[in-house]
Design a protein around this motif. Structure first.
Motif, PDB file in Angstrom:
ATOM      1  N   THR A  36       0.838  -1.194   0.000  1.00  0.00           N
ATOM      2  CA  THR A  36       0.000   0.000   0.000  1.00  0.00           C
ATOM      3  C   THR A  36       0.872   1.241   0.000  1.00  0.00           C
ATOM      4  O   THR A  36       1.750   1.399   0.857  1.00  0.00           O
ATOM      5  N   LEU A  37       0.659   2.099  -0.983  1.00  0.00           N
ATOM      6  CA  LEU A  37       1.392   3.361  -1.054  1.00  0.00           C
ATOM      7  C   LEU A  37       0.902   4.285   0.055  1.00  0.00           C
ATOM      8  O   LEU A  37      -0.293   4.557   0.170  1.00  0.00           O
ATOM      9  N   HIS A  38       1.844   4.770   0.855  1.00  0.00           N
ATOM     10  CA  HIS A  38       1.490   5.658   1.972  1.00  0.00           C
ATOM     11  C   HIS A  38       1.690   7.124   1.593  1.00  0.00           C
ATOM     12  O   HIS A  38       0.892   7.995   1.960  1.00  0.00           O
ATOM     13  N   ARG A  39       2.764   7.384   0.837  1.00  0.00           N
ATOM     14  CA  ARG A  39       3.088   8.769   0.498  1.00  0.00           C
ATOM     15  C   ARG A  39       3.961   8.774  -0.752  1.00  0.00           C
ATOM     16  O   ARG A  39       4.750   7.856  -0.981  1.00  0.00           O
ATOM     17  N   ALA A  40       3.824   9.792  -1.564  1.00  0.00           N
ATOM     18  CA  ALA A  40       4.669   9.941  -2.746  1.00  0.00           C
ATOM     19  C   ALA A  40       4.960  11.426  -2.947  1.00  0.00           C
ATOM     20  O   ALA A  40       4.090  12.275  -2.747  1.00  0.00           O
ATOM     21  N   GLU A  41       6.189  11.708  -3.338  1.00  0.00           N
ATOM     22  CA  GLU A  41       6.612  13.078  -3.585  1.00  0.00           C
ATOM     23  C   GLU A  41       7.432  13.130  -4.859  1.00  0.00           C
ATOM     24  O   GLU A  41       8.265  12.252  -5.112  1.00  0.00           O
ATOM     25  N   TRP A  42       7.199  14.142  -5.660  1.00  0.00           N
ATOM     26  CA  TRP A  42       7.968  14.328  -6.883  1.00  0.00           C
ATOM     27  C   TRP A  42       9.324  14.908  -6.527  1.00  0.00           C
ATOM     28  O   TRP A  42       9.423  15.913  -5.830  1.00  0.00           O
ATOM     29  N   LEU A  43      10.394  14.289  -7.006  1.00  0.00           N
ATOM     30  CA  LEU A  43      11.737  14.747  -6.688  1.00  0.00           C
ATOM     31  C   LEU A  43      12.279  15.732  -7.714  1.00  0.00           C
ATOM     32  O   LEU A  43      13.269  16.411  -7.459  1.00  0.00           O
ATOM     33  N   GLY A  44      11.654  15.804  -8.878  1.00  0.00           N
ATOM     34  CA  GLY A  44      12.136  16.731  -9.899  1.00  0.00           C
ATOM     35  C   GLY A  44      13.444  16.242 -10.510  1.00  0.00           C
ATOM     36  O   GLY A  44      13.775  15.062 -10.485  1.00  0.00           O
ATOM     37  N   GLY A  45      14.220  17.169 -11.037  1.00  0.00           N
ATOM     38  CA  GLY A  45      15.497  16.823 -11.633  1.00  0.00           C
ATOM     39  C   GLY A  45      15.545  17.122 -13.110  1.00  0.00           C
ATOM     40  O   GLY A  45      16.552  17.581 -13.630  1.00  0.00           O
ATOM     41  N   TRP A  46      14.456  16.832 -13.833  1.00  0.00           N
ATOM     42  CA  TRP A  46      14.374  17.155 -15.249  1.00  0.00           C
ATOM     43  C   TRP A  46      12.903  17.176 -15.664  1.00  0.00           C
ATOM     44  O   TRP A  46      12.029  16.680 -14.970  1.00  0.00           O
ATOM     45  N   ARG A  47      12.657  17.743 -16.810  1.00  0.00           N
ATOM     46  CA  ARG A  47      11.276  17.883 -17.297  1.00  0.00           C
ATOM     47  C   ARG A  47      10.806  16.576 -17.919  1.00  0.00           C
ATOM     48  O   ARG A  47      11.595  15.684 -18.210  1.00  0.00           O
ATOM     49  N   GLN A  48       9.508  16.488 -18.165  1.00  0.00           N
ATOM     50  CA  GLN A  48       8.951  15.339 -18.852  1.00  0.00           C
ATOM     51  C   GLN A  48       9.424  15.330 -20.313  1.00  0.00           C
ATOM     52  O   GLN A  48       9.508  16.382 -20.951  1.00  0.00           O
ATOM     53  N   PRO A  49       9.756  14.163 -20.861  1.00  0.00           N
ATOM     54  CA  PRO A  49      10.124  14.099 -22.276  1.00  0.00           C
ATOM     55  C   PRO A  49       8.928  14.443 -23.163  1.00  0.00           C
ATOM     56  O   PRO A  49       7.777  14.291 -22.754  1.00  0.00           O
ATOM     57  N   GLN A  50       9.233  14.900 -24.372  1.00  0.00           N
ATOM     58  CA  GLN A  50       8.196  15.331 -25.293  1.00  0.00           C
ATOM     59  C   GLN A  50       8.300  14.566 -26.612  1.00  0.00           C
ATOM     60  O   GLN A  50       9.362  14.064 -26.979  1.00  0.00           O
ATOM     61  N   GLY A  51       7.191  14.497 -27.352  1.00  0.00           N
ATOM     62  CA  GLY A  51       7.191  13.938 -28.695  1.00  0.00           C
ATOM     63  C   GLY A  51       7.655  12.491 -28.743  1.00  0.00           C
ATOM     64  O   GLY A  51       7.299  11.662 -27.905  1.00  0.00           O
ATOM     65  N   ARG A  52       8.496  12.190 -29.743  1.00  0.00           N
ATOM     66  CA  ARG A  52       8.970  10.826 -29.950  1.00  0.00           C
ATOM     67  C   ARG A  52       9.800  10.326 -28.778  1.00  0.00           C
ATOM     68  O   ARG A  52       9.908   9.116 -28.562  1.00  0.00           O
ATOM     69  N   ALA A  53      10.395  11.250 -28.016  1.00  0.00           N
ATOM     70  CA  ALA A  53      11.195  10.844 -26.862  1.00  0.00           C
ATOM     71  C   ALA A  53      10.349  10.085 -25.842  1.00  0.00           C
ATOM     72  O   ALA A  53      10.871   9.263 -25.085  1.00  0.00           O
ATOM     73  N   LEU A  54       9.050  10.361 -25.817  1.00  0.00           N
ATOM     74  CA  LEU A  54       8.157   9.631 -24.908  1.00  0.00           C
ATOM     75  C   LEU A  54       8.226   8.127 -25.150  1.00  0.00           C
ATOM     76  O   LEU A  54       8.167   7.334 -24.208  1.00  0.00           O
ATOM     77  N   PHE A  55       8.375   7.728 -26.410  1.00  0.00           N
ATOM     78  CA  PHE A  55       8.385   6.303 -26.726  1.00  0.00           C
ATOM     79  C   PHE A  55       9.643   5.630 -26.189  1.00  0.00           C
ATOM     80  O   PHE A  55       9.614   4.454 -25.843  1.00  0.00           O
ATOM     81  N   SER A  56      10.750   6.374 -26.133  1.00  0.00           N
ATOM     82  CA  SER A  56      11.960   5.809 -25.530  1.00  0.00           C
ATOM     83  C   SER A  56      11.745   5.537 -24.049  1.00  0.00           C
ATOM     84  O   SER A  56      12.165   4.508 -23.524  1.00  0.00           O
ATOM     85  N   GLY A  57      11.073   6.468 -23.372  1.00  0.00           N
ATOM     86  CA  GLY A  57      10.764   6.256 -21.972  1.00  0.00           C
ATOM     87  C   GLY A  57       9.807   5.100 -21.764  1.00  0.00           C
ATOM     88  O   GLY A  57       9.999   4.264 -20.870  1.00  0.00           O
TER      89      GLY A  57
END
Length: 250
Positions: free
Chosen positions: A74-95
């Motif tokens: 069971t997930l109790h807590r989650a926090e975004w750590l950041g570091g870089w932006r979300q990939p865009q376009g075709r790069a999404l498919f690599s992720g």
């Protein structure tokens, strides 16, 4: 064992997939550095007022806390750590491709810290570098090596060091074979790909000197991944379908 011993706090993870669960929850598959792939139930995460709605995103690192003794925690807590932006376009498919490989090839709760680090390096490259092909090959090879699915690229089938000037016949679950010795093999019984010794060295070290060598490395990693995932890689097939559709419009 006390319940507190089953609580994990502030563990760095990447979200691999999120599937609707019952009315308002999500079944998450995450990959953590110390605990490997973990299944988490995010209760009420799909409700509009949930604090998790903007946090549970793929491709960027987050911190997760969970508890439980069963396979589904069971997930109790989650926090975004950041570091870089979300990939865009075709790069999404690599992720998506990398997430699919980790999700399908790793076992639950089997730690692979080096693989976690390789995934983090790839996700940063996918988000920040227009050309992240070399990062993809490095990730694929780390994945295969960490899971014991990659051949040893330092010695050939006869136990001799790899010669950068030679060409080798590469097969799943077999060491490199000098191409000159492969002529008697039945292609149907011993399918594989040819690769220069220099390419094997570069793939092992994760540094490529030319586009041709990187292309040969792709042929090798694709052959191995297709062998271990014979039903196909969904993210790759979707991208190929989109490319075919795009070409058809030209």
């Amino acid at each position: 064992m006390a319940a507190a011993n089953h609580r994990i706090n502030h563990e760095p993870v990447f979200l691999l997939s999120a599937t609707p669960w019952r009315e308002s929850s999500l079944w998450l598959e995450v990959f953590s550095r110390r605990y490997g792939r973990v299944a988490l139930l995010a209760r009420s995460a799909r409700k509009r007022q949930s604090e998790l709605r903007g946090v549970l995103v793929p491709f960027v690192p987050m911190s997760a806390s969970w508890y439980g003794t069963q396979e589904l925690k069971t997930l109790h807590r989650a926090e975004w750590l950041g570091g870089w932006r979300q990939p865009q376009g075709r790069a999404l498919f690599s992720g998506l491709y990398a997430n699919e490989l980790v999700c399908r090839l790793t076992a639950r709760e089997d730690p692979h810290p080096l693989l976690y680090d390789a995934l983090a390096d790839l996700m940063r490259a996918v988000a920040e570098q227009p050309n992240h092909v070399a990062a993809l090959r490095r990730f694929e090879w780390t994945l295969l090596t960490e899971l014991g699915l990659a051949p040893d690229l330092q010695k050939d089938e006869d136990g001799l060091p790899i010669n950068a000037e030679e060409v080798y016949w590469m097969r799943p679950q077999s060491p490199p074979l000098l191409f000159a010795h492969a002529s008697g093999l039945d292609a149907a019984e011993a399918p594989g790909v040819a690769a220069k010794g220099a390419v094997l060295d570069e793939l092992r070290l994760g540094a490529f000197t030319s586009g041709e060598n990187m292309s040969q490395a792709l042929g090798l990693t694709r052959m191995l991944l297709d062998f271990y995932l014979p039903e196909g890689i969904r993210s790759r097939m979707i991208l190929q379908q989109m490319q075919s559709f795009s070409d058809g419009l030209k």
